[in-house]
Each structure stands twice: as structure tokens, then as C-alpha cells.
Design an enzyme around this catalytic site. Structure first.
Site, mmCIF file in Angstrom:
data_model
loop_
_atom_site.group_PDB
_atom_site.id
_atom_site.type_symbol
_atom_site.label_atom_id
_atom_site.label_comp_id
_atom_site.label_asym_id
_atom_site.label_seq_id
_atom_site.Cartn_x
_atom_site.Cartn_y
_atom_site.Cartn_z
ATOM 1 N N SER A 324 0.798 -1.231 0.000
ATOM 2 C CA SER A 324 0.000 0.000 0.000
ATOM 3 C C SER A 324 0.827 1.276 0.000
ATOM 4 O O SER A 324 0.264 2.370 -0.102
ATOM 5 C CB SER A 324 -0.946 0.002 1.204
ATOM 6 O OG SER A 324 -1.962 -0.959 1.023
ATOM 7 N N ASP A 363 -10.467 -6.387 -0.145
ATOM 8 C CA ASP A 363 -9.844 -5.308 0.608
ATOM 9 C C ASP A 363 -9.226 -5.917 1.866
ATOM 10 O O ASP A 363 -9.688 -6.952 2.362
ATOM 11 C CB ASP A 363 -10.896 -4.268 0.995
ATOM 12 C CG ASP A 363 -10.277 -2.962 1.473
ATOM 13 O OD1 ASP A 363 -10.319 -1.988 0.708
ATOM 14 O OD2 ASP A 363 -9.740 -2.920 2.603
#
Length: 627
Positions: A324, A363
Site C-alpha cells: 500500500s 480489501d
């Protein structure tokens, strides 16, 4: 008729006088000859011995002192110290095996010493001094000095030995010197390295080899038929190598290495405005000193077999998925895109599917984040938002944008053998005879899949964000200093092309988003920002190591340590006047927020506040989003 009367007495006197003169001359000549012979045999013996056919003038190289390596505060990282060495000139030895057996009675010679010596015999010229044993004790040196005249071709020398006083600290940027091997002997200038036995192998020791080396000196020595030195005819002094003053802070380096502890990983700290490297950490480390004169085979094999691979330079050559942390850069791309509305809210149910497909891209937060705009997606690290962004952007556009930050290419750091990482594209996949699939674009949007970066690239890219879009070339060497004159040549910072942006305000918006990652309670790095006296912009990351099939879930507790996710964190501080940019990778560390971010905080505290560790206090409040 007058007959002259012969004066025999007078003639006798004249004859005797002449005879006396001749005798005196002969005696004088004999005396002169005797004196001359005495002079030649006694007083001028050595002079004429050196002029004999068997004698010669021998040039002996004098090794120059290798340049020192120091940190930014003058802490010595690499130095030279004198040691006694036992050396042999093979061309002056008739029976090498007998000589070695005799020397064993004087000094301790082990199998490693003999093996290295025989290797040199095969590789080096026979007229050079070959090292048989270094680091002789004073007792051994004294014994050898007393008996030296009995050993033809044996030399006792006082040499300067390379030494790393801080052992393994910074070994991956510092490197080490070691003996010149056969391959190196083929490519080096033999005149430049005459009489030298060591050469830089790794790190700045090899990338600045010519600077550190210096110039060899010479002594022209008269030697007798047995090779013994009689007198020095001429001496040309060696020129010491130049000293390197690095931008590294040894205290910061030690702090970062200690913060990583026994974990595998890397830490890079840079000055955003100059590219100067403050810390360059790869763990685990190893002691370079045994390599200088040849590490023993068992110890070297132990390093090779170590499952933690200490010989790998993770900071320079470790290639990891961004996880991320890619959102720190693609978030800026979202603001620049014309076909993507960064202000438009997107629903995050905890998964994403491509049109016409039932495959769910999950997710990290199973329950989903709810409605997300760009700010919220960066702060809470929403994967679904960036899945959608990646599809809108497409992989080739992502590659082009990320390449402007230096990903997919060498940073240009002053070290050799830097890895480039990988920015995948459709053409890259097709060149391998494979098709690029839309699902690969999706996962690239969260820094997974084929994309790979090095910790150094991450730190340099974060520096570019901090430096208003200007990416600087990372540099380890701050100045090169002449050892004799003390004249210094400072390294000039080098900038790459500025990152092309349609609106520079977009950079300010993204920096604010990254600041809220650290300083708001929904931010994934709130744990290191809640009590910070300065503002930090940062982004956590978790890079998946082991694939997870559809319908399965990841359990860190039940996953073997070496298959757990890598933990990453990138940051710079203080926001508005950045002094340091940091990238941290902890292999199999789990979460970037808990494993990597605290290390970065310690590094930033040291640089900005001068502290050696983070300020102790109350436990950090839990973030609502712990990635």
C-alpha cells in the site's frame, strides 16, 4: 796518445744511486699496489661486489596508505593499522617445500595460510613478494628477524592492514577490501597495483577504489647475488589515497540497525533537498574484517548457509512489492487524471470485481470501509478505491507515472551493482510470450503482482514528494579530502528532471493526505503520530508474500514466519520543512503500522530532535485502521 783513465769508483756510485732510485720506485709501486689491493679487498669490497655480474639494482614497490573512510561527524569507519607480515619472493627460493617446512619451526603456519600462499604462487609473478602469513606476533617477528639471514627469499615486513573498527556496522554500504584474485589480476593495471595484495570488493571500497588507492612508491635498492638488500640508491615516496567523508551518521546507522534487531529488513534515510544518505541499513549484518586476508572456508560457508542471508544487500538489491505504499504516489496520479474524479465518493464493500467476472479482489478490511473519497482512501488505505483507480488508469499509464519517481530504474547512487526493480507493462508481459490480464492491472494498483522496488528507490521517491516534485540523486560520499594537504572537494547534489504535474497544488493536497495518515485517528500510522512534536507525512504498506486462494482468509498466527506479509513504511518530516525521508522494510513483519512505522519514528526523532530513541510515554492509542 792520451788514454782516459776509467773512474770505477765514480761509476759504481752512480750505478748504486740509480739502482737505489729504481728500487725505491719499485718498492713504492709494490706498496701502492698492496695498498690498492687492501682498499679493494677491505674497504671497497661491498661497492665492487654490487658491481659484479651477479648483482643488480632492484626496484621495490612501497605500498601507499589507503584512504580512510569516515562518517559525517568524523567517526572512522575504515582505517589502516600496522602489522608484521611474512612474505616470500619465489624467484629467490630454490626449494620452496623445504623452505616452508623450515619456516614452520619459526612461526605458526596453518593450512589456510599455506593454501592461500600456493594460490598466490599460481596467480602472481614470481618476482613479487607473496604473503605467507600476516598478523605475526611480536615474538614471532623477533624469532624470524634473528634467523632471517638463513632463509633466502624470505622477507619480514611491516605492512598497513585494512581494518573496520565498528565491525558489521554499515557493512552493506561500506564493503571491504580483500586479496586480489586471478580474475582481477587480469583486468587491473599491474603497474598501479605493483606490490599491493588487496583491492576493494564491495560498497564504497570498490566504487571509490581509484580515489582510496593512492599511488605506489618505489625504492631502488642494490642487492647482492643472494638477493639481499645492500643499500638504497633512490626513494620515491608513495602518495596516500584520499579520504572519504560520507554523509552517513554512524549514530543514526547504529540506532536504525538496533531498531530492526534480529529481523530481516532495510532502512534508508535521506536528506530530501540534497539526496545525502544519512542511514543505509540492511540486516542482518556481518563482520567484514575476516574477509580482508581471506575468510576461512567454514566461516564463509556458514554465512552462505545462514537462512537470513546476511550477505545480501537488502537496501540496494532487495526487491519487494510496494504494497500500500504505492498509494502515496498513485494518490497523486488520481488528482492528475482527466478520466478519474478524485473527489467523487466510491463505495467500498470490502471487495471489488471486474465487469463480467465473479472473481473478488478483496480489501484488507473484510467489512469494507464504506464510502471513500481520495483523502479517506489514502488515510485508511482502502484497497477497493485503488482497484478502481488502477482500472481507470491502466497499467501502462501507471508505469509511466511511477517511472517519473525513479521506480523501475537505478537511482544512480554511488554504489555498484544496484538493482532496478520492475515496473510491469503490457509490452513487458508480451515480450515473455504471455498475455497481460485485466486482473494484473487491478492488483498493481495496490502494489502487488509483478511490480518490484528496492528500499532505496522507495526512499528516493518519497524524497521527491517532500522536495516539491524534485528527485535528487542519492549520494553516500559527502567530500573527498586529500590526506596531505587537507584540501576537500565536496560532492555537488544532482537533481533529476522534475516530476511533471499539471497542477502543483495536487502535490500539496496529497502531502496533506499523507500527513493525515499519521496524525488523525483513522490514519493507519496514527500510532507514531499522536504524540509527535513535529508533523510527519507517511504511508504504511503490507506486501503479501504467500498467495491466498478465493474463499480462504489470511491468518498471521497460523502462517509460518517466513511466509508472513512484509511490513513497509515510507515517510518524511517535518512537513513544510523536510529534513529527512525514510523508507523501512521489515521482511515478514506483518503490519507496516506496527512493525515498520515505529522504526521510522525513531530515525526521524534522531535527525530532527537529536534523540537516540523515541520519547517514552503512554501507550499509543489504537488506530481505527491498523494495516
Amino acid at each position: 796518445m792520451n788514454i782516459p783513465i776509467k773512474d770505477q769508483f765514480r761509476e759504481s756510485r752512480l750505478f748504486n744511486a740509480r739502482l737505489t732510485v729504481v728500487g725505491a720506485i719499485v718498492l713504492a709501486l709494490i706498496l701502492a699496489l698492496f695498498l690498492r689491493l687492501a682498499y679493494l679487498q677491505i674497504f671497497a669490497y661491498r661497492h665492487f661486489e654490487t658491481l659484479s655480474q651477479a648483482n643488480r639494482v632492484k626496484p621495490i614497490p612501497i605500498q601507499p596508505p589507503r584512504g580512510l573512510i569516515l562518517d559525517r561527524h568524523g567517526v572512522v569507519l575504515a582505517q589502516n593499522y600496522p602489522v608484521y607480515t611474512l612474505e616470500i619472493i619465489p624467484e629467490q627460493v630454490d626449494d620452496m617445500n623445504s623452505l616452508l617446512e623450515e619456516l614452520k619451526q619459526v612461526v605458526n603456519l596453518n593450512e589456510a595460510d599455506l593454501k592461500n600462499f600456493h594460490k598466490q604462487l599460481r596467480e602472481r609473478p614470481r618476482f613479487e613478494n607473496l604473503l605467507l602469513r600476516s598478523h605475526l606476533t611480536e615474538e614471532e617477528a623477533a624469532r624470524l628477524a634473528v634467523r632471517r639471514t638463513y632463509f633466502s627469499g624470505v622477507e619480514l615486513e611491516a605492512r598497513l592492514q585494512r581494518h573496520y573498527p565498528l565491525a558489521g556496522l554499515g557493512v552493506h554500504f561500506l564493503g571491504y577490501v580483500a586479496r586480489i584474485n586471478e580474475q582481477e589480476l587480469e583486468r587491473i593495471d599491474k603497474a598501479t597495483y605493483r606490490g599491493m595484495q588487496h583491492i576493494g570488493k564491495l560498497g564504497v571500497e570498490v566504487s571509490y577504489e581509484k580515489t582510496l588507492l593512492g599511488q605506489v612508491g618505489f625504492e631502488k635498492v642494490e642487492t647482492n647475488a643472494h638477493g639481499r638488500s645492500l643499500r638504497i640508491l633512490e626513494r620515491i615516496a608513495p602518495v596516500a589515497g584520499k579520504n572519504l567523508h560520507l554523509s552517513i551518521d554512524a549514530k543514526l546507522q547504529a540506532l536504525a540497525e538496533q531498531a530492526l534487531g534480529k529481523r530481516r529488513g532495510a532502512v534508508i534515510a535521506l536528506e530530501p533537498a540534497t539526496g545525502a544518505i544519512l542511514a543505509f541499513v540492511s540486516t542482518p549484518t556481518y563482520d567484514p574484517n575476516p574477509f580482508v586476508n581471506g575468510i576461512d572456508p567454514d566461516s564463509y560457508q556458514a554465512l552462505l548457509d545462514d537462512p537470513d542471508k546476511p550477505l545480501i544487500n537488502r537496501a540496494l538489491n532487495g526487491q519487494y512489492a510496494l504494497g500500500s505504499t504505492i498509494k502515496a504516489f498513485l494518490g497523486l496520479a488520481a488528482l492528475e487524471l482527466e478520466n478519474f474524479d478524485a473527489g467523487k465518493p466510491i463505495a467500498c464493500p470490502g471487495w471489488f470485481t471486474l465487469p463480467g467476472s465473479s472473481h473478488q479482489f478483496r480489501d484488507w478490511k473484510k467489512s469494507g470501509h464504506g464510502t471513500m473519497n481520495l483523502h479517506d482512501a489514502v488515510v485508511q488505505s482502502c484497497d477497493v478505491y485503488f482497484y478502481r483507480l488502477a482500472v481507470a488508469m491502466e497499467v501502462d499509464a501507471m508505469k509511466k507515472f511511477l517511472a517519473s519517481f525513479g521506480f523501475g530504474g537505478k537511482t544512480g547512487v554511488d554504489l555498484l551493482s544496484e538493482s532496478e526493480g520492475l515496473l510491469p507493462s503490457v509490452a513487458w508481459k508480451e515480450a515473455r510470450g504471455q498475455k497481460w490480464y485485466p486482473g494484473e492491472t487491478v492488483i498493481t494498483g495496490i502494489g502487488q503482482g509483478s511490480i518490484l522496488v528496492t528500499p532505496l528507490q522507495l526512499a528516493a521517491a518519497m524524497s521527491a514528494l517532500a522536495n516539491q516534485g524534485v528527485r535528487m540523486k542519492p549520494q553516500l560520499v559527502r567530500a573527498i579530502v586529500d590526506a596531505k594537504t587537507r584540501a576537500a572537494r565536496e560532492t555537488v547534489p544532482e537533481a533529476y528532471a522534475q516530476i511533471p504535474l499539471k497542477d502543483k497544488q495536487h502535490l500539496d493536497i496529497q502531502i496533506q493526505n499523507l500527513t493525515d495518515v499519521v496524525h488523525t485517528n483513522k490514519g493507519t500510522a496514527y500510532g507514531i503520530g499522536y504524540n509527535s512534536p513535529y508533523k510527519i507525512a507517511g504511508k504504511t504498506g503490507t506486501a503479501q508474500v504467500k498467495g491466498i486462494a478465493q474463499g480462504q482468509s489470511y491468518s498471521e498466527k497460523h502462517t509460518p514466519e517466513r511466509f508472513r506479509d512484509h511490513a513497509l513504511f515510507v515517510s518524511f518530516a517535518p512537513v513544510g520543512d523536510p529534513k529527512v525521508a525514510v523508507a523501512v522494510v521489515v521482511e515478514n513483519g506483518g503490519h507496516g503500522s506496527s512493525a515498520a512505522a515505529p522504526i521510522a519514528r525513531k530515525v526521524m526523532d534522531h535527525v530532527i530532535l537529536g534523540k537516540t530513541s523515541a520519547t517514552p510515554g503512554a501507550a499509543a492509542p489504537a488506530s481505527e485502521n491498523d494495516e
